[in-house]
Enzyme design. Structure first.
Site, short mmCIF file in Angstrom:
data_model
loop_
_atom_site.label_atom_id
_atom_site.label_comp_id
_atom_site.label_asym_id
_atom_site.label_seq_id
_atom_site.Cartn_x
_atom_site.Cartn_y
_atom_site.Cartn_z
N ASN A 68 -1.70 -6.88 0.46
CA ASN A 68 -0.46 -6.43 -0.31
C ASN A 68 -0.90 -7.27 -1.45
O ASN A 68 -1.68 -8.39 -1.39
CB ASN A 68 0.69 -6.83 0.51
N THR A 83 4.54 -0.82 2.21
CA THR A 83 4.25 -1.03 3.55
C THR A 83 3.37 0.64 3.75
O THR A 83 3.98 1.68 2.98
CB THR A 83 5.14 -1.13 4.37
N GLU A 114 5.18 -8.28 4.42
CA GLU A 114 4.44 -9.57 3.95
C GLU A 114 4.83 -9.93 2.38
O GLU A 114 4.54 -11.15 2.22
CB GLU A 114 2.98 -9.52 4.12
N HIS A 196 -6.15 -14.23 10.92
CA HIS A 196 -5.41 -12.87 10.12
C HIS A 196 -6.26 -12.55 8.92
O HIS A 196 -6.75 -11.51 8.70
CB HIS A 196 -4.12 -13.51 9.58
ZN LIG Z 1 -2.54 -9.19 6.66
#
Ligand SMILES: [Zn+2]
Length: 289
Positions: A68, A83, A114, A196
């Protein structure tokens, strides 16, 4: 009656006061979210987000609907990606306008969950004007080991990033996840997110994407160098000190700089900027420019 001459220092003080007052005037576009969202500045920022989203996808730094991008618009708003959409397929109408609490004010799509991470960074560090999160494979490989690559191997990494940090794992999209970066966000513009990916902040979206490229390429090159089986050579410490002096002058964050140095660098930069501004205004008043 003849007027008493005003000392030059007072003239300068008056000019500085006038400039400060002018800078304090709220921008018209900040009054209304819809006006802000349809401004020329917002158009340019949306175009930049689309271009950078495409680069992230082409470089394989995002997968599925991952990653993002956000950017501040004036003092009160943030433009961000939605999203459930690939960063390679973004259209201008997909970009959402949010306030600093994460409320969507314009745009038809739901914002990325996020965004909370981005907002924590904006609130903690005013120098962050753009934030980008992605999953570049080499940097993410380090993130799943909870380690960072060693410093001192390539000048570009030292200048633009310096020591990276690893934020602990939390469930993505939660407020707890957003807050994992807070201990690092002053001294690091690039943070590995355990298990992540990475998050980078900078003054523009384009520059935040540069940081993603620089750290991923650094991690990749380091891993290739290890395969050669020869000892690594590191940049000598006195040359690292040259780089740190440069970063200090440029106001770049680096955990190796003394705590007050970054603030000092910004203050020096702002002082010289103010001096330049005052000189311009005085010259204009005196008819010299
Ligand atoms: Zn991510």
């Amino acid at each position: 009656m003849e007027q008493a001459a005003v000392p030059p220092t007072e003239q300068v003080r008056d000019v500085v006061q006038a400039v400060v007052e002018a800078l304090r005037e709220p921008k018209a576009e900040e009054d209304s979210p819809l006006v802000a969202a349809s401004s020329f500045e917002a158009d340019a920022l949306r175009t930049e987000i689309l271009r950078v989203g495409r680069k992230l996808w082409e470089r394989q730094y995002v997968d599925g609907n991952g990653g993002n991008i956000s950017v501040r618009l004036g003092s009160n708003y943030v433009l961000c990606t939605p999203t459930m959409l690939s960063k390679g397929d973004l259209q201008p109408a997909d970009i959402c306008l949010s306030d600093l609490d994460g409320n969507i004010l314009a745009g038809d799509r739901s914002r990325t969950s996020e965004l909370l991470l981005h907002l924590e960074i904006y609130k903690a560090n005013p120098k962050a004007r753009a934030v980008l999160h992605c999953h570049p494979p080499y940097a993410t490989a380090f993130a799943i080991t909870g380690t960072v690559p060693p410093n001192g191997l390539i000048p570009e990494y030292e200048i633009f990033i310096g020591p990276a940090a690893v934020a602990p794992y939390e469930t993505p999209g939660t407020q707890a996840f957003a807050e994992t970066v807070l201990p690092y966000v002053q001294d690091h513009n690039t943070i590995l997110l355990a298990n992540h990916g990475i998050v980078c902040w900078s003054d523009t979206v384009t520059h935040a994407e540069w940081l993603a490229e620089i750290i991923d390429n650094y991690c990749k090159t380091y891993l290739i160098a290890l395969q050669i089986g020869k000892p690594l050579t590191f940049i000598p410490d006195d040359k690292i000190q040259d780089i740190l002096a440069l970063k200090r002058r440029m106001g770049f964050p680096d955990a190796r700089l003394p705590k007050d140095a970054a603030a000092e660098a910004v203050a020096v930069k702002n002082t010289s900027e103010l001096e330049r501004l005052v000189e311009q205004v005085v010259a204009r008043l005196e008819g010299r420019a």
